[in-house]
Write a protein that holds these residues in place. Sequence first.
Motif, short mmCIF file in Angstrom:
data_model
loop_
_atom_site.label_atom_id
_atom_site.label_comp_id
_atom_site.label_asym_id
_atom_site.label_seq_id
_atom_site.Cartn_x
_atom_site.Cartn_y
_atom_site.Cartn_z
N GLU A 32 81.52 22.48 82.79
CA GLU A 32 82.28 22.04 83.97
C GLU A 32 81.36 21.51 85.07
OE1 GLU A 32 85.21 24.99 85.57
OE2 GLU A 32 86.31 24.07 83.89
N SER A 33 80.36 22.33 85.44
CA SER A 33 79.45 21.90 86.52
C SER A 33 78.38 20.94 85.99
CB SER A 33 78.76 23.11 87.15
OG SER A 33 77.90 23.73 86.19
N GLY A 34 78.18 20.96 84.66
CA GLY A 34 77.16 20.10 84.07
C GLY A 34 75.75 20.52 84.41
N THR A 35 75.56 21.80 84.70
CA THR A 35 74.21 22.27 85.07
C THR A 35 73.75 23.39 84.15
OG1 THR A 35 75.16 23.83 86.64
CG2 THR A 35 74.46 21.70 87.52
N ILE A 36 72.45 23.68 84.23
CA ILE A 36 71.88 24.82 83.51
C ILE A 36 72.12 26.07 84.36
CG2 ILE A 36 69.75 25.85 82.64
CD1 ILE A 36 68.73 22.94 82.17
N LEU A 37 72.83 27.04 83.79
CA LEU A 37 73.21 28.24 84.56
C LEU A 37 72.16 29.33 84.47
CD1 LEU A 37 76.97 28.63 83.55
CD2 LEU A 37 76.03 27.51 85.56
N GLU A 38 71.65 29.54 83.25
CA GLU A 38 70.69 30.62 83.03
C GLU A 38 69.69 30.20 81.98
OE1 GLU A 38 72.65 34.84 82.95
OE2 GLU A 38 73.97 33.47 81.84
N ARG A 39 68.54 30.83 82.03
CA ARG A 39 67.49 30.54 81.05
C ARG A 39 66.71 31.81 80.80
NH1 ARG A 39 62.77 25.93 81.08
NH2 ARG A 39 61.20 27.21 80.09
N GLY A 40 66.32 32.03 79.57
CA GLY A 40 65.49 33.21 79.27
C GLY A 40 66.03 33.94 78.06
N ASP A 41 65.76 35.25 78.03
CA ASP A 41 66.15 36.08 76.90
C ASP A 41 67.58 36.57 77.16
OD1 ASP A 41 66.09 37.60 74.68
OD2 ASP A 41 64.84 39.20 75.54
N LEU A 42 68.55 35.70 76.96
CA LEU A 42 69.92 35.97 77.39
C LEU A 42 70.70 36.69 76.30
CD1 LEU A 42 70.61 32.41 78.87
CD2 LEU A 42 69.81 34.43 80.11
N PRO A 43 71.57 37.64 76.69
CA PRO A 43 72.39 38.35 75.70
C PRO A 43 73.50 37.46 75.16
CG PRO A 43 73.03 39.00 77.92
CD PRO A 43 71.87 38.06 78.07
N GLY A 44 74.05 37.86 74.02
CA GLY A 44 75.21 37.14 73.46
C GLY A 44 74.85 36.42 72.17
N ASP A 45 75.89 35.91 71.50
CA ASP A 45 75.70 35.15 70.26
C ASP A 45 75.57 33.68 70.62
OD1 ASP A 45 75.81 37.12 68.37
OD2 ASP A 45 78.01 37.06 68.21
N PRO A 46 74.42 33.07 70.35
CA PRO A 46 74.29 31.66 70.70
C PRO A 46 75.28 30.79 69.91
CG PRO A 46 72.16 32.64 70.20
CD PRO A 46 73.20 33.63 69.79
#
Length: 427
Positions: A32-46
């Motif tokens: 929606e915003s078209g931006t990078i929200l987070e970067r790094g060792d992020l939790p969740g299923d890619p």
Amino acid sequence: MMENTSAPTWLLEGDLIESTGRTRSRLRICRESGTILERGDLPGDPDVIWGEGVIVCPGFIDIHVHCRDDPGGSQRHKEDYFSASEAAIQGGVVLVGDMPNNPDPPCDLESYRSKRNLADERSIIDVVLYGLLIRGGTPFRNDIPWKCYFGPSVGDVDSWGDATVEEVLAPFGGQMVMFHAEDPTILARCSEEATHEQRRPAEAEVEAIRTILKTCRKLDIHAHIAHLSTADGLALIEQARSEGQTVTTEVTPHHLAFDSENRNQFECGDWLQMNPPLRTPRDRAILREALICGAIDCLATDHAPHTIEENAAGSSGVPLLDTFGAFLCRLASEGIPWEVLVERASTTPAKIFSKFSDGQYGDLQVGSVASLTVLDLNQSWTIERSQVRSRAGWSPFEKTPFPGKVIETVIRGVRWEAATSSLIQQA
Ligand SMILES: [Zn+2]
């Protein structure tokens, strides 16, 4: 920055390459915003994990493209914003600078607005529009770059009458002006020569660059020299830069790949006609070194589509958007580090366009525009004519395999499959 937690996002994992280095990491990007929200060792299923040999780069930026579209639409048989977008997506290009030498040129506020509306309506990728610098023109906006033609084209010096270069450029102090640098007097003198190359000699570029640099220094204009083709022109630019002048330049894939000696490696070698023309092997070698060391700021295609029939009939211009990313794979395989290539194809063009584009490009940091190029270096790719998405319908790189290809291009959080320009949907 507050984010809407319900906004659709993608979680991507892969080898990220920026001009500053490479890391294996995850990115969460927002559609929606078209931006990078987070970067790094992020939790969740890619949503996707790209493995070994696949690299994720900040989206490539090509600051010199002819999309051919304008409100009159008389050149859409060559290209329009939609077909140019498809070619760009195949090439991994997320943002282009579109040239103003249209039959219906953007040379005042009204004509510029019409072209802007057209680009916004029809383009998938982001487009920065150059305004055409003409005699008697003034900078009708302060947030756009300008294009000035010395050599013959729409709005070139032939229409300047007796006005001097300095008179025409004087209102553009403080602006960025991209110059097509070929001296019209020298071109006129050589107009009866036998070959295209002889009619547009190196001297025409060198003398034009000399005039441009001198005038822009006086008027405080940021001169950007388009499609640099000569070692002697480069020397003048380096000299001006060492004296503190703001000047940037670019080199095209065709001036890096081909020269007067090797052009027939491409079976339609006589279609490799463009302005400025191919030069000597020495020029080519020096331009290549200059791209590596940064004396040349960026790679830019001068993507100039004409149909096959038009090229066979002697039009000047080469279509190169489709192969932008694949060409970088070739340079990488020849030993140029990807960090350097990303700097020349993304980070530095982003800096040159920072006043004109919407959002931060050229890196993969939180808050930056989520426009990315994903390349697979495990696959070699030989482009077939039928695969060219540009309406031009041919490529100077047909039949020579590239050691890698763009597989996906992300435009502001929206994922596109490179080869087909089809949307990648959430599973
Ligand atoms: Zn051009």
